[in-house]
Design an enzyme around this catalytic site. Structure first.
Site, PDB file in Angstrom:
ATOM      1  N   CYS A   5       0.836  -1.199   0.000  1.00 21.50           N
ATOM      2  CA  CYS A   5       0.000   0.000   0.000  1.00 21.50           C
ATOM      3  C   CYS A   5       0.877   1.258   0.000  1.00 21.50           C
ATOM      4  O   CYS A   5       1.472   1.567  -1.023  1.00 21.50           O
ATOM      5  CB  CYS A   5      -1.003  -0.033   1.142  1.00 21.50           C
ATOM      6  SG  CYS A   5      -2.474   0.916   0.722  1.00 21.50           S
ATOM      7  N   GLU A  10      -1.646  -9.089   3.525  1.00 19.21           N
ATOM      8  CA  GLU A  10      -1.488  -9.632   4.887  1.00 19.21           C
ATOM      9  C   GLU A  10      -2.820 -10.040   5.511  1.00 19.21           C
ATOM     10  O   GLU A  10      -2.861 -10.896   6.389  1.00 19.21           O
ATOM     11  CB  GLU A  10      -0.749  -8.630   5.793  1.00 19.21           C
ATOM     12  CG  GLU A  10      -1.499  -7.345   6.159  1.00 19.21           C
ATOM     13  CD  GLU A  10      -1.372  -6.209   5.143  1.00 19.21           C
ATOM     14  OE1 GLU A  10      -1.087  -6.492   3.948  1.00 19.21           O
ATOM     15  OE2 GLU A  10      -1.575  -5.039   5.528  1.00 19.21           O
ATOM     16  N   HIS A  59      -3.522  -5.075   0.286  1.00 20.01           N
ATOM     17  CA  HIS A  59      -2.974  -5.599   1.552  1.00 20.01           C
ATOM     18  C   HIS A  59      -3.073  -7.127   1.598  1.00 20.01           C
ATOM     19  O   HIS A  59      -4.076  -7.646   2.099  1.00 20.01           O
ATOM     20  CB  HIS A  59      -3.781  -5.037   2.722  1.00 20.01           C
ATOM     21  CG  HIS A  59      -3.580  -3.579   2.965  1.00 20.01           C
ATOM     22  ND1 HIS A  59      -2.584  -3.103   3.788  1.00 20.01           N
ATOM     23  CD2 HIS A  59      -4.234  -2.494   2.503  1.00 20.01           C
ATOM     24  CE1 HIS A  59      -2.641  -1.784   3.830  1.00 20.01           C
ATOM     25  NE2 HIS A  59      -3.636  -1.379   3.058  1.00 20.01           N
TER      26      HIS A  59
HETATM   27  N1  GLN Z   1      -1.944   6.920   2.365  1.00 22.90           N
HETATM   28  C1  GLN Z   1      -2.024   6.107   1.200  1.00 22.90           C
HETATM   29  C2  GLN Z   1      -3.370   6.208   0.510  1.00 22.90           C
HETATM   30  O1  GLN Z   1      -4.325   6.651   1.088  1.00 22.90           O
HETATM   31  C3  GLN Z   1      -1.721   4.657   1.526  1.00 22.90           C
HETATM   32  C4  GLN Z   1      -2.779   4.000   2.355  1.00 22.90           C
HETATM   33  C5  GLN Z   1      -2.334   2.745   3.018  1.00 22.90           C
HETATM   34  O2  GLN Z   1      -1.145   2.437   3.084  1.00 22.90           O
HETATM   35  N2  GLN Z   1      -3.269   1.964   3.567  1.00 22.90           N
HETATM   36  O3  GLN Z   1      -3.486   5.848  -0.636  1.00 22.90           O
END
Ligand code: GLN
Length: 542
Positions: free
Chosen positions: A383, A511, A509
């Site tokens: 992410c 995970e 994600h």
């Molecule tokens: N801040 C980034 C976004 O909003 C990444 C978000 C995250 O890592 N969950 O896209």
């Protein structure tokens, strides 16, 4: 409808979530279907707007629900896929009741905590339990008995006991602390007695008491708790601190909790015999590793390991497959550049940059991504980690100085990461990101294909920003390949570096879908590459 409520006494953080998850796991091992609900007595509608330092990681569900991390424990222990309905908060309950009131649904009545709030709580528990279609639903009551904010939930639980039948359909498990004090190391049962008294004062008599502490309960402590809390001695369960949370189902099973529950709730006839062999095999792999690797996790909430719980679990799952313990060094991204960042190449065998929000610490993460890229250190970005890797590549390979995400530098000349179109103009922060499971299409002949071994995968998302499509061609021409994309091809989901042993980053994600015995594929890839990196380094040193 069979419900098992799990409450907590004396202090918070006793491992009630692990206890609830473990009870579910052992019932499942007898062929019963189980589900689980977490009650969080806070006023937030969901965990989505909270900082991880409040309650740990925000766990993302398949349907996009942003939930308490215990939902992650349930999914991992019971191998479930839950929805946001499985996380009930005071905020959700009050919101519904107030909306009903404004619509005039209460027909002129005074709207009160009892019965209106308690009815809404009961209705939500029953609806979710019924919809899951499972034999037993575990309901974990967040907070500690005695907290003002937990009261309506305990009252609703008591009423459900009455309505569904306390004899066989509703059970209460109370998890409490049995501290050891003094030079003789005596186990003190008084806090447990008081907490059970509080519970009984609310009309709830526990069926099982789980005593938590550093050491196993002595026979004397067990007898005392049974006597003063009015439960059978075999219903006082000892749950000492464990080396691994994955031991807990077996500890409960050994003390007869499964049989106790099955008998009391008249569950059955059971289709299959007890089978914990998979679990036992997994636990053995976790407890008796033959080798060890070190992975650096570079994030901004490193002071609380629970902020990254699902990553730690995914690495444990992946490590177990290779008989390998994964030691995670938590590195504060905000201070990373103050030390000697380049030492990472020597100190660890892999680097993980997890998700995150906000500017603080981002430059440290970008530096770490560069170190991994330039030195062949296995790297996984997730992410924000994916976005950081893209920024780093744009700055240092495409030589676009000052390239950034508009999240951190709205005026950047090279906005390689930008707000997603549908996010523009959104003002509400709650549940407004791109959330939940989405299909990711993987290109053949890529590292990602090797890792996943299939063309389409479903993974969970939680973000507002994405790769700016205007930069894609230039990035790919220079070697930052987008080997996973959304179904329409417009959203970049996986980035990988050509000519590097393992440099992979995902917008989603992975995970959150990792399970014991079935680890996240990209964490598995990181562990495999880190093992190879360690071996190569050892060989080079010979
Ligand atoms: N801040 C980034 C976004 O909003 C990444 C978000 C995250 O890592 N969950 O896209």
């Amino acid at each position: 409808m069979k419900l098992i409520f799990v409450s907590g006494g004396v202090i918070s953080g006793l491992g009630k979530g692990i206890t609830a998850s473990s009870v579910g796991r052992i019932l499942k091992s007898r062929g019963l279907s189980v589900s689980a609900i977490k009650i969080d007595p806070y006023l937030n509608i969901d965990a989505g707007t909270m900082n991880p330092y409040e309650h740990g990681e925000i766990y993302v569900l398949d349907d996009g629900g942003e939930a308490d991390l215990d939902l992650g424990n349930y999914e991992r222990f019971m191998d479930l896929e839950l929805t946001s309905e499985h996380n009930i908060t005071t905020g959700k309950v009050y919101k519904t009741v107030i909306e009903n009131e404004r619509r005039g649904d209460y027909l002129g009545k005074t709207v009160q905590i009892i019965p209106h709030i308690t009815n809404e709580i009961k209705q939500r528990i029953l609806h979710t339990a019924r919809k899951s279609g499972s034999d037993v639903t575990i309901v974990e009551l967040g907070g500690t008995v005695g907290d003002i904010e937990s009261m309506p939930f305990l009252e609703a639980a008591r009423q459900l006991g009455r309505e569904l039948g306390r004899e066989e359909n509703v059970m209460f498990i109370h998890t409490t602390l049995v501290p050891i004090t003094g030079s003789v190391g005596e186990e003190k049962t008084k806090p447990t007695q008081h907490s059970v008294k509080d519970l009984m004062g609310l009309g709830i008599r526990p069926d099982i008491i789980v005593g938590r502490g550093a050491e196993p309960l002595t026979d004397a402590a067990r007898a005392k708790i049974a006597m003063f809390c009015d439960v059978d001695e075999n219903a006082v369960i000892s749950l000492p601190d464990a080396k691994s949370i994955y031991e807990v189902p077996l500890t409960l099973e050994r003390q007869g909790v499964t049989d106790l529950v099955i008998k009391r709730m008249r569950l059955g006839p059971l289709t299959s015999k007890r089978d914990m062999s998979d679990w036992e095999r997994f636990l053995k792999q976790v407890m008796e590793p033959s080798t060890e690797i070190r992975i650096a996790l570079i994030g901004k909430y490193t002071a609380l390991a629970d902020s990254y719980l699902s990553h730690l679990e995914a690495l444990t799952h992946a490590g177990a497959e290779r008989g390998c313990r994964v030691r995670v060094s938590m590195i504060d991204s905000d201070r990373f550049l103050d030390g000697s960042p380049e030492k990472l190449v020597e100190d660890v065998h892999g680097i993980l940059i997890p998700g995150g929000f906000g500017t603080r610490g981002v430059e440290g993460k970008i530096a770490a991504a560069r170190i991994a890229r330039e030195n062949g250190v296995p790297f996984l970005g997730v992410c924000l980690g994916f976005q950081v890797a893209t920024i780093e590549f744009t700055r240092n390979v495409l030589k676009m100085n000052g390239a950034n995400s508009t999240e951190f530098d709205p005026g950047t000349e090279y906005p390689v990461i930008c707000l997603m179109n549908e996010q523009k103009g959104r003002r509400d922060m709650g549940a407004s990101m791109r959330l939940g499971s989405q299909t990711v299409r993987i290109s053949k002949d890529s590292l990602a294909w090797g890792v996943y071994g299939s063309a389409d995968v479903r993974e969970r998302h939680r973000h507002r920003y994405e790769v700016n499509t205007e930069f894609i061609d230039r990035l790919e021409d220079a070697g930052w390949r987008f080997s996973g994309r959304s179904e329409d091809g417009l959203r970049m989901e996986i980035g990988e570096l050509e000519g590097h042993p393992y440099y992979l980053a995902t917008q989603f994600h992975p995970e959150f879908k990792s399970r014991p015995g079935n680890p996240s594929k990209v964490h598995m890839g990181l562990v495999n590459a880190s093992l190879a990196y360690m071996r190569d380094r050892k060989n080079a040193a010979l």
